[in-house]
Structures are given as structure tokens and as C-alpha cells.
Design an enzyme around this catalytic site. Structure first.
Site, PDB file in Angstrom:
ATOM      1  CB  THR A  36      77.745  95.638  89.937  1.00 36.04           C
ATOM      2  OG1 THR A  36      78.531  95.811  91.137  1.00 36.04           O
ATOM      3  CG2 THR A  36      76.656  94.597  90.207  1.00 36.04           C
ATOM      4  CE1 TYR A  96      80.335  97.060  99.490  1.00 32.87           C
ATOM      5  CE2 TYR A  96      80.927  94.823 100.132  1.00 32.87           C
ATOM      6  CZ  TYR A  96      80.066  95.700  99.487  1.00 32.87           C
ATOM      7  OH  TYR A  96      78.948  95.208  98.850  1.00 32.87           O
ATOM      8  CG  ASP A 121      73.759 112.579  97.726  1.00 29.51           C
ATOM      9  OD1 ASP A 121      74.139 111.544  98.304  1.00 29.51           O
ATOM     10  OD2 ASP A 121      74.520 113.528  97.451  1.00 29.51           O
ATOM     11  CE  LYS A 164      77.294  96.628 101.506  1.00 30.63           C
ATOM     12  NZ  LYS A 164      75.990  97.181 101.074  1.00 30.63           N
ATOM     13  CB  VAL A 212      64.505 100.307  94.807  1.00 32.73           C
ATOM     14  CG1 VAL A 212      65.908  99.701  94.756  1.00 32.73           C
ATOM     15  CG2 VAL A 212      63.457  99.205  94.947  1.00 32.73           C
TER      16      VAL A 212
END
Length: 296
Positions: A225, A190, A97, A194, A39
Site C-alpha cells: 500500500t 510501528y 481525523d 501494533k 470503517v
């Protein structure tokens, strides 16, 4: 944009909408034994919750990918597996990274050396800079958003696919967002990225599906978050899902290889037993995909 203005199917394809974890997706009842997992972006937030859920589901090998030290997450995975009554997994921190090809290549070599294989790759690394319109949004942060969210996923997937093709579940997950389906002012960097990830998942499927690769995009829910705090206040107001919902749903989906999900967009807000019952309808109608091709 008011919540009701968004396309409801982007949130949930089932009659039941979920906002917190529930018994049917409890990771301690799932079986991920024998699986090797990586992950990315796993040192906090959604990624951290995902590796902990994999530990509770008994995954045998877990790679915690992150730029910063994640030794605390490694320890938490061991504790989580013990509390769930599962065998202790081999857990490693992989310094990664996703914007640095050399770092990605080094991560691949580490996973090869430590695990020798990879069953499930979860591309979770992401960034969300403070919102801004095309003119006002600094070019460098607009490009950086794409470099992490889209190109970072591209780099990691391209690097690890040859290893995954050698055997195992060959499952690749792209963490996307309901934002891929909506147009909200000042969130172009963003949301467009996506959207592109969803289409990239379809391409991975059509190009490598015949070799056993299963790739799909996944919305983990609307979760507060550190990243989402950069969203406009009116958008933050609809983020009411728990991080456990997104993590536990992913473990349910990947606990077994579900080839019929290939290339599709899935949302953690959908009820998983109801979604599984819709398999025939979804496959027959080729649903949960972005449409549009020559001849349509």
C-alpha cells in the site's frame, strides 16, 4: 530480516496459508444484511477494500470514515452492492481525523443521527513513516505513529463503545500487523504500537466482554500500500498478499458474531474454514493471545 526468521504462526495458524481471496470468503456469499458498519481510514487501500466488501455482503448501513473526501468511495459502495445483487445500503462519508478528539466526537454524533446504532467498528486508520532507529527517527514522527495507530484506535473505540453497548453485534476490530510479533531494526515506532493494540484488544475484552462486546486484533495480510512503501526494501519483498484477501476475510469473520474470537490475534493468511474447525482447540488452550500474567 529474512522471512523464515519470522514466527510462522504469526502469519498463519492453519496448515493452509492464503495470499489471495478464495471462494469460502467471497463477500457476495456472506450475509451482512441489517448490520451497521464504520470503517476508519476507508478512503483508500485496505479500508476502501473493506467497505466495498461489506457492500457486496449486503451490509445495510456503511460509514466511510476518513479525513479527506470519500464521495467516490460512497459511489463505489453503491455500485459494488448492485453488482453483487444486494440491496443498496445507506452509505455516508464521515469526516474523521482519529488524532482530533473533536473530530471523533463529531463523527460519533453523525453516526448516531444517520444510523442510530453501530454493529461493527473497524479501526483501520494507520500511518507508517519512513523507518529509522531510535536516535535517527525524528521524535515528532515517532510520536505521530503512536498517535494515529494506537491513540487513534483508543479515541475512536472509547467514543463509540457507549453507542455499541446499546445493542447490536458490539464487535470491535483493531487492525494490527504481523509486525507486532517481530523485532525488525528501525521499525520500532510501528511494530511496538501494533503490539500494544493486540494487548488493548484483550483489555477491551476482559473489561466489556460480559456486556456483550467482542474485540479482537486482526492482521489483514502483507499488502503493498502507500504506507508499506515506507518499509525497508527487504521487508517490502515479502508483501505478496492481495488487498481483497484482507477485506474479504474480515467480512467472513464479522458476518456473524463469533464470541470465541474475543481478545485473540487473527491473521488473514490463515484459512478461515480450517481456523473455524480449530475453535475447540484454540479456546481450550487459550491460544492466539499474548501470554504473561502474575502466577504464570
Amino acid at each position: 530480516m529474512a522471512p523464515q526468521a519470522m514466527q510462522p504462526k504469526a502469519f498463519t495458524f492453519t496448515e493452509t496459508a492464503r495470499h489471495d481471496t478464495y471462494p469460502e470468503i467471497n463477500p457476495s456469499t456472506q450475509d451482512c444484511s441489517g448490520k451497521s458498519i464504520l470503517v476508519t481510514g476507508a478512503n483508500r487501500g485496505i479500508g476502501k477494500a473493506q467497505v466495498l466488501s461489506y457492500a457486496r455482503a449486503g451490509a445495510s448501513q456503511i460509514a466511510v470514515g476518513s479525513r479527506s473526501d470519500a464521495s467516490d468511495v460512497v459511489a463505489a459502495c453503491l455500485a459494488a452492492s448492485s453488482e453483487a445483487g444486494k440491496a443498496a445500503p445507506a452509505v455516508i462519508w464521515v469526516k474523521l481525523d482519529v488524532c482530533d478528539q473533536a473530530s471523533v466526537d463529531a463523527a460519533l454524533e453523525q453516526v448516531k443521527k444517520e444510523f442510530g446504532r453501530l454493529d461493527v467498528l473497524v479501526n483501520n486508520s494507520g500511518v507508517l513513516h519512513p523507518a529509522g532507529g531510535l536516535i535517527d527517527h525524528p521524535t515528532e514522527t515517532y510520536i505521530h505513529t503512536w498517535d494515529v495507530n494506537f491513540w487513534g484506535t483508543y479515541r475512536v473505540t472509547k467514543a463509540f463503545l457507549p453507542l455499541m453497548l446499546e445493542g447490536g453485534d458490539k464487535t470491535v476490530i483493531f487492525t494490527t500487523s504481523v509486525g507486532a510479533h517481530v523485532v525488525i531494526p528501525h521499525l520500532g515506532a510501528y511494530n511496538i504500537g501494533k503490539f500494544a493494540l493486540c494487548r488493548l484488544a484483550e483489555y477491551v475484552d476482559v473489561e466489556y466482554g460480559e456486556q456483550g462486546v467482542l474485540c479482537y486484533s486482526y492482521h489483514p495480510g502483507g499488502i503493498i500500500t502507500d504506507l508499506s512503501l515506507n518499509l525497508p526494501t527487504h521487508v517490502q519483498g515479502i508483501l505478496t498478499d492481495t488487498v481483497e484477501l484482507g477485506a474479504d476475510t474480515l467480512i467472513f469473520l464479522t458476518s456473524k458474531k463469533r464470541d470465541w474470537l474475543a481478545g485473540r490475534y487473527l491473521s488473514a493468511n490463515s484459512d478461515m474454514p480450517e481456523l473455524m474447525a480449530l475453535e475447540e482447540e484454540i479456546v481450550k488452550g487459550d491460544l492466539l493471545k499474548f501470554k504473561g500474567s502474575f502466577g504464570d
